[in-house]
Scaffold this motif. Sequence first.
Motif, PDB file in Angstrom:
ATOM      1  N   ALA A 111       0.829  -1.204   0.000  1.00  0.00           N
ATOM      2  CA  ALA A 111       0.000   0.000   0.000  1.00  0.00           C
ATOM      3  C   ALA A 111       0.866   1.257   0.000  1.00  0.00           C
ATOM      4  N   THR A 112       1.951   1.247   0.761  1.00  0.00           N
ATOM      5  CA  THR A 112       2.855   2.397   0.784  1.00  0.00           C
ATOM      6  C   THR A 112       3.465   2.618  -0.592  1.00  0.00           C
ATOM      7  N   TYR A 113       3.929   1.549  -1.198  1.00  0.00           N
ATOM      8  CA  TYR A 113       4.537   1.665  -2.528  1.00  0.00           C
ATOM      9  C   TYR A 113       3.540   2.214  -3.540  1.00  0.00           C
ATOM     10  N   ARG A 114       2.319   1.690  -3.541  1.00  0.00           N
ATOM     11  CA  ARG A 114       1.320   2.154  -4.502  1.00  0.00           C
ATOM     12  C   ARG A 114       0.930   3.607  -4.264  1.00  0.00           C
ATOM     13  N   GLU A 115       0.851   4.005  -2.997  1.00  0.00           N
ATOM     14  CA  GLU A 115       0.493   5.391  -2.696  1.00  0.00           C
ATOM     15  C   GLU A 115       1.618   6.336  -3.091  1.00  0.00           C
TER      16      GLU A 115
ATOM     17  N   PHE B  81       3.929  10.425  -6.538  1.00  0.00           N
ATOM     18  CA  PHE B  81       5.221  10.941  -6.979  1.00  0.00           C
ATOM     19  C   PHE B  81       5.796  10.199  -8.184  1.00  0.00           C
ATOM     20  N   GLY B  82       5.117   9.168  -8.653  1.00  0.00           N
ATOM     21  CA  GLY B  82       5.607   8.385  -9.785  1.00  0.00           C
ATOM     22  C   GLY B  82       5.086   8.917 -11.107  1.00  0.00           C
ATOM     23  N   PRO B  83       5.174   8.075 -12.141  1.00  0.00           N
ATOM     24  CA  PRO B  83       5.616   6.680 -12.037  1.00  0.00           C
ATOM     25  C   PRO B  83       7.118   6.577 -11.829  1.00  0.00           C
ATOM     26  N   PHE B  84       7.510   5.570 -11.024  1.00  0.00           N
ATOM     27  CA  PHE B  84       8.918   5.370 -10.745  1.00  0.00           C
ATOM     28  C   PHE B  84       9.612   4.695 -11.918  1.00  0.00           C
ATOM     29  N   GLU B  85      10.885   4.979 -12.051  1.00  0.00           N
ATOM     30  CA  GLU B  85      11.702   4.229 -12.999  1.00  0.00           C
ATOM     31  C   GLU B  85      11.904   2.814 -12.463  1.00  0.00           C
ATOM     32  N   SER B  86      12.290   1.912 -13.343  1.00  0.00           N
ATOM     33  CA  SER B  86      12.506   0.527 -12.949  1.00  0.00           C
ATOM     34  C   SER B  86      13.509   0.449 -11.798  1.00  0.00           C
ATOM     35  N   TRP B  87      13.224  -0.401 -10.805  1.00  0.00           N
ATOM     36  CA  TRP B  87      14.107  -0.561  -9.659  1.00  0.00           C
ATOM     37  C   TRP B  87      14.149  -2.032  -9.258  1.00  0.00           C
ATOM     38  N   SER B  88      15.239  -2.429  -8.638  1.00  0.00           N
ATOM     39  CA  SER B  88      15.371  -3.821  -8.206  1.00  0.00           C
ATOM     40  C   SER B  88      15.623  -3.951  -6.714  1.00  0.00           C
TER      41      SER B  88
END
Length: 382
Positions: free
Chosen positions: A78-82, A87-94
């Motif tokens: 939920a934190t990631y989606r919020e 503030f996204g969309p985020f660039e690809s991350w691993s």
Amino acid sequence: MPTSDSARAHFNANVTTFPTAVNPQVQDFHRKLPGYDRTPLVRAPHLAEALGVREAWVKDESSRLGLPAYKILGASWATYRELDTRFGPFESWSTLSELAEQLRAHRPLTLVAATDGNHGRAVAHVARLLGLDAHILVPHDMVPARIDAIAAEGARVDVVRGSYDEAVRAAARHADARHLVISDTAWSGYERVPTWVIEGYATIFSEIDAQLAEQGGRPPSVVAAQMGVGALAAAVVRHYRAPGRVTRVVGVEPTRADCVLRSLEAGKPTEVPGPHSSIMAGLNCGNTSPLAWPVLRDGLSASVAIPDARAEEAMRLLALDGVTSGESGAAGAGGLLELLAGTFASSAREALGVTKDSTVLVISTEGATDPEAYARIVGTKS
């Protein structure tokens, strides 16, 4: 309104199915978190014998991603989606450090949550991993061990003079551009994040399906789910009441905070005013989440409210099967003990179609989050 600690139950013969598509991004996201591994699915012969069934399985969530409870799955997703929405969309991350770097330009940011213990610690943990601040509000009767655990994650912890529900209202008032409320319960105008919390719990059930197949287990006839605000129970219903599945879902809550059962009896959401004094602290909620309510209303085959003594019995029984389960963690097993081996046994077994050949599943949602209480109840140190 009854105030007795006597167990109570409600049965529903007209449950429905919930056609939902599993979001594969959820488990992919969790696999990127540091320390991800599947939690154990434990065969529990002592529990099976006590329940009078062929087989009992326990999903042991006493250690999940470095925390002693399952809540991190919903809180992190939920934190990631919020964050991505704002503030996204985020660039690809691993790795989370790569994600945290993308958030640097948006700091300071604070994650805010109300909690009875495990959800707030999970939110604080996510904040620490992402380099964010955390502000956690707790009810006045939370045990010091759980407050200390939240503070140890680097969070600011404020004690609210009142119940968990009052802490929820206090947390909601902090929302602004720099304070993101990450709640597992919904209210008018606030449903996006709690929806993602429920979605995040799907990883538990994807793991269970794979583990049962690997260990030669049969699909469960009955699954027991703890009910506080109802987020986990809603996730259980959405998985096990999907089209093609015949599993029945039982919701379990304390007699002193039985808001779901009272709502089912009334046919509408019904508050149980505090204080809520059950030892099942994570379930001490006076209101059902309006997001979870229609799912529970239509998807639960049974709802049972149990006294603290039944949860304690379940803790000791699970310990015999090698599972360290705290008071809230053992509530699911306690609910099945109440229904299948207690005063409701005859009617409950018939209503749920349980026989000596049945298979049941419970989710032990936490470990010994209050070590002193665990040692006192079970008789051993955690």
